[in-house]
Design a protein around this motif. Sequence first.
Motif, PDB file in Angstrom:
ATOM      1  N   ALA A 278       0.830  -1.206   0.000  1.00 11.25           N
ATOM      2  CA  ALA A 278       0.000   0.000   0.000  1.00 11.25           C
ATOM      3  C   ALA A 278       0.864   1.256   0.000  1.00 11.25           C
ATOM      4  CB  ALA A 278      -0.925  -0.004   1.213  1.00 11.25           C
ATOM      5  N   ARG A 279       1.920   1.257   0.818  1.00 12.82           N
ATOM      6  CA  ARG A 279       2.847   2.390   0.857  1.00 12.82           C
ATOM      7  C   ARG A 279       3.486   2.631  -0.504  1.00 12.82           C
ATOM      8  NH1 ARG A 279       8.469   0.931   3.232  1.00 12.82           N
ATOM      9  NH2 ARG A 279       8.439  -0.062   1.164  1.00 12.82           N
ATOM     10  N   ASP A 280       3.951   1.562  -1.120  1.00 16.58           N
ATOM     11  CA  ASP A 280       4.641   1.705  -2.400  1.00 16.58           C
ATOM     12  C   ASP A 280       3.730   2.318  -3.461  1.00 16.58           C
ATOM     13  OD1 ASP A 280       6.714   0.501  -1.078  1.00 16.58           O
ATOM     14  OD2 ASP A 280       6.756  -1.318  -2.296  1.00 16.58           O
ATOM     15  N   GLU A 281       2.507   1.829  -3.551  1.00 12.76           N
ATOM     16  CA  GLU A 281       1.595   2.377  -4.561  1.00 12.76           C
ATOM     17  C   GLU A 281       1.221   3.815  -4.239  1.00 12.76           C
ATOM     18  OE1 GLU A 281      -2.394   1.328  -7.156  1.00 12.76           O
ATOM     19  OE2 GLU A 281      -2.018   0.173  -5.321  1.00 12.76           O
ATOM     20  N   MET A 282       0.997   4.108  -2.965  1.00 11.20           N
ATOM     21  CA  MET A 282       0.648   5.465  -2.566  1.00 11.20           C
ATOM     22  C   MET A 282       1.756   6.455  -2.933  1.00 11.20           C
ATOM     23  SD  MET A 282       0.117   7.007   1.251  1.00 11.20           S
ATOM     24  CE  MET A 282       1.895   7.232   1.434  1.00 11.20           C
ATOM     25  N   LEU A 283       2.984   6.124  -2.589  1.00  4.60           N
ATOM     26  CA  LEU A 283       4.094   7.027  -2.884  1.00  4.60           C
ATOM     27  C   LEU A 283       4.277   7.200  -4.399  1.00  4.60           C
ATOM     28  CD1 LEU A 283       6.721   5.873  -0.211  1.00  4.60           C
ATOM     29  CD2 LEU A 283       5.335   7.959  -0.168  1.00  4.60           C
ATOM     30  N   ARG A 284       4.182   6.100  -5.128  1.00  2.00           N
ATOM     31  CA  ARG A 284       4.363   6.177  -6.581  1.00  2.00           C
ATOM     32  C   ARG A 284       3.316   7.064  -7.244  1.00  2.00           C
ATOM     33  NH1 ARG A 284       2.978   2.436  -9.387  1.00  2.00           N
ATOM     34  NH2 ARG A 284       2.303   0.824  -7.922  1.00  2.00           N
ATOM     35  N   ARG A 285       2.073   6.930  -6.818  1.00  2.00           N
ATOM     36  CA  ARG A 285       0.981   7.584  -7.528  1.00  2.00           C
ATOM     37  C   ARG A 285       0.618   8.962  -6.988  1.00  2.00           C
ATOM     38  NH1 ARG A 285      -3.799   3.451  -8.816  1.00  2.00           N
ATOM     39  NH2 ARG A 285      -4.494   5.371  -9.864  1.00  2.00           N
ATOM     40  N   THR A 286       1.110   9.329  -5.804  1.00  2.71           N
ATOM     41  CA  THR A 286       0.723  10.626  -5.237  1.00  2.71           C
ATOM     42  C   THR A 286       1.898  11.570  -5.036  1.00  2.71           C
ATOM     43  OG1 THR A 286       0.854   9.869  -2.930  1.00  2.71           O
ATOM     44  CG2 THR A 286      -1.236   9.536  -4.082  1.00  2.71           C
ATOM     45  N   HIS A 287       3.095  11.131  -5.389  1.00  2.00           N
ATOM     46  CA  HIS A 287       4.260  12.026  -5.381  1.00  2.00           C
ATOM     47  C   HIS A 287       4.192  12.903  -6.628  1.00  2.00           C
ATOM     48  CE1 HIS A 287       8.419  13.305  -4.763  1.00  2.00           C
ATOM     49  NE2 HIS A 287       8.661  13.023  -6.034  1.00  2.00           N
ATOM     50  N   SER A 288       4.340  14.187  -6.466  1.00  2.00           N
ATOM     51  CA  SER A 288       4.266  15.094  -7.609  1.00  2.00           C
ATOM     52  C   SER A 288       5.206  16.271  -7.389  1.00  2.00           C
ATOM     53  CB  SER A 288       2.838  15.615  -7.805  1.00  2.00           C
ATOM     54  OG  SER A 288       2.454  16.440  -6.716  1.00  2.00           O
ATOM     55  N   ILE A 289       5.486  16.990  -8.446  1.00  2.00           N
ATOM     56  CA  ILE A 289       6.341  18.170  -8.340  1.00  2.00           C
ATOM     57  C   ILE A 289       5.701  19.205  -7.431  1.00  2.00           C
ATOM     58  CG2 ILE A 289       7.316  20.121  -9.619  1.00  2.00           C
ATOM     59  CD1 ILE A 289       7.674  18.220 -11.997  1.00  2.00           C
TER      60      ILE A 289
ATOM     61  N   VAL B 158      18.920  10.251   6.805  1.00  2.00           N
ATOM     62  CA  VAL B 158      17.678  10.167   7.564  1.00  2.00           C
ATOM     63  C   VAL B 158      16.502  10.685   6.748  1.00  2.00           C
ATOM     64  CG1 VAL B 158      16.466  10.893   9.674  1.00  2.00           C
ATOM     65  CG2 VAL B 158      18.924  10.412   9.740  1.00  2.00           C
ATOM     66  N   VAL B 159      16.697  11.805   6.069  1.00  4.23           N
ATOM     67  CA  VAL B 159      15.633  12.464   5.304  1.00  4.23           C
ATOM     68  C   VAL B 159      16.043  12.540   3.840  1.00  4.23           C
ATOM     69  CG1 VAL B 159      14.340  14.616   4.978  1.00  4.23           C
ATOM     70  CG2 VAL B 159      14.883  13.825   7.285  1.00  4.23           C
ATOM     71  N   PHE B 160      15.135  12.146   2.962  1.00  2.00           N
ATOM     72  CA  PHE B 160      15.444  12.227   1.534  1.00  2.00           C
ATOM     73  C   PHE B 160      14.154  12.387   0.733  1.00  2.00           C
ATOM     74  CE2 PHE B 160      14.991   7.804   2.778  1.00  2.00           C
ATOM     75  CZ  PHE B 160      14.178   7.257   1.796  1.00  2.00           C
ATOM     76  N   PRO B 161      14.224  13.085  -0.402  1.00  2.00           N
ATOM     77  CA  PRO B 161      13.039  13.205  -1.254  1.00  2.00           C
ATOM     78  C   PRO B 161      12.695  11.861  -1.871  1.00  2.00           C
ATOM     79  CG  PRO B 161      14.956  14.144  -2.339  1.00  2.00           C
ATOM     80  CD  PRO B 161      15.389  13.801  -0.954  1.00  2.00           C
ATOM     81  N   PHE B 162      11.412  11.555  -1.945  1.00  3.01           N
ATOM     82  CA  PHE B 162      11.018  10.283  -2.531  1.00  3.01           C
ATOM     83  C   PHE B 162      11.408  10.217  -4.000  1.00  3.01           C
ATOM     84  CE2 PHE B 162       7.976   7.871  -5.118  1.00  3.01           C
ATOM     85  CZ  PHE B 162       8.274   6.603  -4.644  1.00  3.01           C
TER      86      PHE B 162
ATOM     87  N   ALA C  76       3.372  18.710  -5.051  1.00  2.60           N
ATOM     88  CA  ALA C  76       3.174  18.241  -3.664  1.00  2.60           C
ATOM     89  C   ALA C  76       3.979  16.963  -3.466  1.00  2.60           C
ATOM     90  CB  ALA C  76       1.688  18.005  -3.382  1.00  2.60           C
ATOM     91  N   PRO C  77       5.296  17.094  -3.337  1.00  2.41           N
ATOM     92  CA  PRO C  77       6.159  15.902  -3.257  1.00  2.41           C
ATOM     93  C   PRO C  77       6.149  15.260  -1.869  1.00  2.41           C
ATOM     94  CG  PRO C  77       7.470  17.889  -3.067  1.00  2.41           C
ATOM     95  CD  PRO C  77       6.068  18.343  -3.334  1.00  2.41           C
TER      96      PRO C  77
END
Length: 254
Positions: A184-195, A238-242, A197-198
């Motif tokens: 669920a996490r993988d699909e959510m990140l793939r489909r809702t990451h955008s320039i 620790v922190v990185f852009p998806f 609203a990253p």
Amino acid sequence: TGAETGDEYRIGQRLQLRLVELQDWIVSTKARVVVVFEGRDAAGKGGAIKRITEALNPRICKVAALGTPSEREKSQWYFQRYVAHLPAGGEMVLFDRSWYNRAGVERVMDFATPKQQEIFLRDVPHFEEMLVESGMQVVKIWLDISRDEQAERLKERREDPLKALKTSPLDDVAEAKWDAYTAARDEMLRRTHSIIAPWTCVRGDHKTAARLSIIRHLVHALAPRAIAKEVETPDDDVVFPFELSALSDGRLAR
């Protein structure tokens, strides 16, 4: 893990001052700020939010942690109850879980139909685009955690009376359905990451390092240069852009 050392405490106090300066800037400019906190159970969302808000004015920096929707709310447009909590000018709202419930727990637990889940994943980028185009600043944070660390924290919740309020019937399910939550996490990140609203990902196994890095990220993402220049950039371990490669290169727990 992640007991705070003396040095980390002092760093945290300095970062609190920068957060107060950020708050004052939000008020003076009538900015509208939304910060979405998502992540696995026990990943540290609540603790990070508590650290961020401890020195801030609760009338300006608000926390939205919505419970189970009522029957009336279930009949509304899905985003409707979240819209009611969006900030006015001079406010920042931190969502302790958000509309992304539909892509996470509601998917894994079958609280939403496959059609509802698909409509959500299709619509949420447009919803967030509307927020940004209306003048809001939107920051989305995914707090990740390893399987072993989650198990240890959930065990602590069950055994520590002071953490009893954090326990829920979904805790045991979180462990049993680890793989389903990963998908669920993988699909959510793939489909809702955008320039516009990253997603920003945070490796949360070390609580203190994660919290300090989140504060640094927020200051750099939101504050003007005069404030941000006083803060170190977050630790990129620790922190990185998806990015898509994070789903397979070990940066996100599997």
